[in-house]
Design an enzyme around this catalytic site. Sequence first.
Site, PDB file in Angstrom:
ATOM      1  N   GLY A  33       0.823  -1.206   0.000  1.00  0.00           N
ATOM      2  CA  GLY A  33       0.000   0.000   0.000  1.00  0.00           C
ATOM      3  C   GLY A  33       0.857   1.256   0.000  1.00  0.00           C
ATOM      4  O   GLY A  33       2.027   1.214  -0.378  1.00  0.00           O
ATOM      5  N   GLU A  37       3.717   6.666  -7.768  1.00  0.00           N
ATOM      6  CA  GLU A  37       3.873   6.477  -9.219  1.00  0.00           C
ATOM      7  C   GLU A  37       4.735   5.263  -9.579  1.00  0.00           C
ATOM      8  O   GLU A  37       4.599   4.698 -10.654  1.00  0.00           O
ATOM      9  CB  GLU A  37       4.472   7.732  -9.865  1.00  0.00           C
ATOM     10  N   HIS A  39       4.640   2.327  -8.061  1.00  0.00           N
ATOM     11  CA  HIS A  39       3.701   1.194  -8.117  1.00  0.00           C
ATOM     12  C   HIS A  39       2.845   1.285  -9.382  1.00  0.00           C
ATOM     13  O   HIS A  39       2.573   0.283 -10.044  1.00  0.00           O
ATOM     14  CB  HIS A  39       2.750   1.212  -6.918  1.00  0.00           C
ATOM     15  N   GLN A 155      15.655  -7.285  -3.507  1.00  0.00           N
ATOM     16  CA  GLN A 155      14.396  -8.024  -3.411  1.00  0.00           C
ATOM     17  C   GLN A 155      14.079  -8.706  -4.749  1.00  0.00           C
ATOM     18  O   GLN A 155      13.668  -9.867  -4.774  1.00  0.00           O
ATOM     19  CB  GLN A 155      13.276  -7.069  -2.993  1.00  0.00           C
ATOM     20  N   MET A 186      11.356   7.022  -5.931  1.00  0.00           N
ATOM     21  CA  MET A 186      10.063   7.016  -5.235  1.00  0.00           C
ATOM     22  C   MET A 186       9.992   5.851  -4.255  1.00  0.00           C
ATOM     23  O   MET A 186      10.421   4.745  -4.564  1.00  0.00           O
ATOM     24  CB  MET A 186       8.934   6.928  -6.241  1.00  0.00           C
TER      25      MET A 186
HETATM   26  O1  PAF Z   1       8.152  -4.488  -1.932  1.00  0.00           O
HETATM   27  C1  PAF Z   1       7.190  -4.618  -1.142  1.00  0.00           C
HETATM   28  O2  PAF Z   1       6.297  -3.769  -1.044  1.00  0.00           O
HETATM   29  C2  PAF Z   1       7.108  -5.858  -0.274  1.00  0.00           C
HETATM   30  O3  PAF Z   1       8.363  -6.269   0.129  1.00  0.00           O
HETATM   31  C3  PAF Z   1       6.322  -7.009  -0.906  1.00  0.00           C
HETATM   32  C4  PAF Z   1       7.010  -7.526  -2.165  1.00  0.00           C
HETATM   33  C5  PAF Z   1       4.925  -6.551  -1.256  1.00  0.00           C
HETATM   34  C6  PAF Z   1       6.216  -8.184   0.080  1.00  0.00           C
HETATM   35  O4  PAF Z   1       5.551  -7.821   1.233  1.00  0.00           O
END
Ligand code: PAF
Length: 290
Positions: A33, A37, A39, A155, A186
């Site tokens: 959440g 931008e 996302h 990640q 961002m």
């Molecule tokens: O990048 C994120 O927002 C989080 O690490 C994810 C991939 C949604 C996992 O909770």
Amino acid sequence: MPLEIIRTSSIIRETSKKYHAEGKRIGFIPTMGALHEGHMSLVQRARQENNVVVVSIFVNPKQFATGEDFDNYPKDYGKDTTMLLKAGVDVLFMPNASDIYPNGFCTTVNVMGITDRLCGKFRPTHFSGVTTVVTKLLNIVNPTRAYFGQKDYQQCAVISRLVCDLNMDVQIVPCPTIREKDGLAMSSRNIYLNPEERADAPSIYKSMKHVEEALKNSKLPLRQASRKLNELLLSISTVTEVQYASVYDPESLVEITDVLPHGNGRGPVLIAVAVKMGATRLIDNLLIQL
Ligand code: PAF
């Protein structure tokens, strides 16, 4: 089509099965959440490449250590929903913690090695929280493709490894970092910065760009890149700590101090940094071609 909001994993599983039975490709963007931008660029990409777009919002307690910002993590579900609606997202999955981690839950998914480096050194339990929840979300939603921002380069690398190692039937799509006009990457956490810190924050990107240019023009030997980067970052008055700042192999995330890992003296390398500005931890990176 209106945005369908689903709160339980059993229902989204059925919805996903239905879409697959209709031959539809599902693009999935897992988020916590506080959408921005960055996302929305993932949503746009998923929109272009799939028939159905699913976004999840779940602030995953397992990826925060004690003392981190889980309780204060920014939340604005009203704004998030409006943004997703406007972007033409089909399904928003917003589970409760008890649905994802019911009583008796006792499984952890761990990717070894690359999770010990960079952020893993400073957040030793973070990536197992991420890989555990991402495995669950991918199993529940069963998407064709899943989209992740390269702002969180490590990640992306960890999740790509996870999906490959566990033969998961999903394509991971890493997407470019989206920056503010002044260069700041961002992030939902930028909201924590006070005005002075916010004014200084673009200097993190500028420092990486400076080192990139110097390396490319052979004005800076690789073995001095980390020292130079640390020096530049520490000269930003609101930076209180540099956790890591150097040049890394983009696959193994091992620091490169001398010879490039590609043998031919060329190839991409990763400049990556993590700094603290007061209580706020910021990360950024640049994948560069030498
Ligand atoms: O990048 C994120 O927002 C989080 O690490 C994810 C991939 C949604 C996992 O909770």
